[in-house]
Design a protein around this motif. Structure first.
Motif, PDB file in Angstrom:
ATOM      1  N   THR A   1       0.848  -1.195   0.000  1.00  0.00           N
ATOM      2  CA  THR A   1       0.000   0.000   0.000  1.00  0.00           C
ATOM      3  C   THR A   1       0.882   1.243   0.000  1.00  0.00           C
ATOM      4  O   THR A   1       0.634   2.199  -0.732  1.00  0.00           O
ATOM      5  CB  THR A   1      -0.921   0.022   1.240  1.00  0.00           C
ATOM      6  OG1 THR A   1      -1.742  -1.134   1.207  1.00  0.00           O
ATOM      7  CG2 THR A   1      -1.793   1.252   1.267  1.00  0.00           C
ATOM      8  N   ALA A   2       1.920   1.221   0.826  1.00  0.00           N
ATOM      9  CA  ALA A   2       2.829   2.363   0.947  1.00  0.00           C
ATOM     10  C   ALA A   2       4.027   2.250   0.012  1.00  0.00           C
ATOM     11  O   ALA A   2       4.756   3.220  -0.172  1.00  0.00           O
ATOM     12  CB  ALA A   2       3.311   2.483   2.386  1.00  0.00           C
TER      13      ALA A   2
ATOM     14  N   ALA B   1      -3.041   3.300   7.731  1.00  0.00           N
ATOM     15  CA  ALA B   1      -3.414   2.843   6.388  1.00  0.00           C
ATOM     16  C   ALA B   1      -4.601   1.893   6.379  1.00  0.00           C
ATOM     17  O   ALA B   1      -5.223   1.702   5.346  1.00  0.00           O
ATOM     18  CB  ALA B   1      -2.220   2.150   5.730  1.00  0.00           C
TER      19      ALA B   1
END
Length: 117
Positions: free
Chosen positions: A12-13, A77
């Motif tokens: 995701t990051a 997140a």
């Protein structure tokens, strides 16, 4: 000399997942589960050393438990109620003299693993 290692990537990051708690358990044929090691990933998403190496790595079934729910809550997140909290990865070791690398590629909603080198 054989050894077992892991790392965690947060896709995701787009970076290594630092601060993920990991437990390693050895599973018995009778369904028992024995704690073997626990650690936390470093800034590179890796453990500071092998989880097992040499004579401590034995043939059998193992389970890695990756505590990703707490990681994603800390990074902001993930959803308030984690979809993935603790991700179990169960695998077999047939040759204790070999290298086993079991990485986790993860988002708050999905994961993948493979036998790395």
């Amino acid at each position: 000399m054989g050894h077992l290692s892991t790392h965690v990537l947060d896709t995701t990051a787009g970076r290594p997942a630092a601060g993920v708690a990991i437990e390693l358990r050895r599973l018995g044929a009778d369904g028992s589960s024995e704690p073997v090691a626990s650690t936390v990933t470093n800034a590179d998403g890796r453990t500071d050393g092998p989880l097992l190496e040499g004579a401590s790595l034995q043939a059998g079934t193992y389970e890695l438990l990756f505590h990703v729910g707490a990681y994603f809550a800390r990074t902001g997140a993930g959803p308030e109620q984690p979809f993935l909290d603790v991700v179990p990865v169960r695998f077999g070791v047939t040759d204790p003299a070999a290298r086993y690398h079991v990485p986790l590629v993860v988002t708050p909603w999905s994961y993948s693993t493979y036998r790395g080198s």
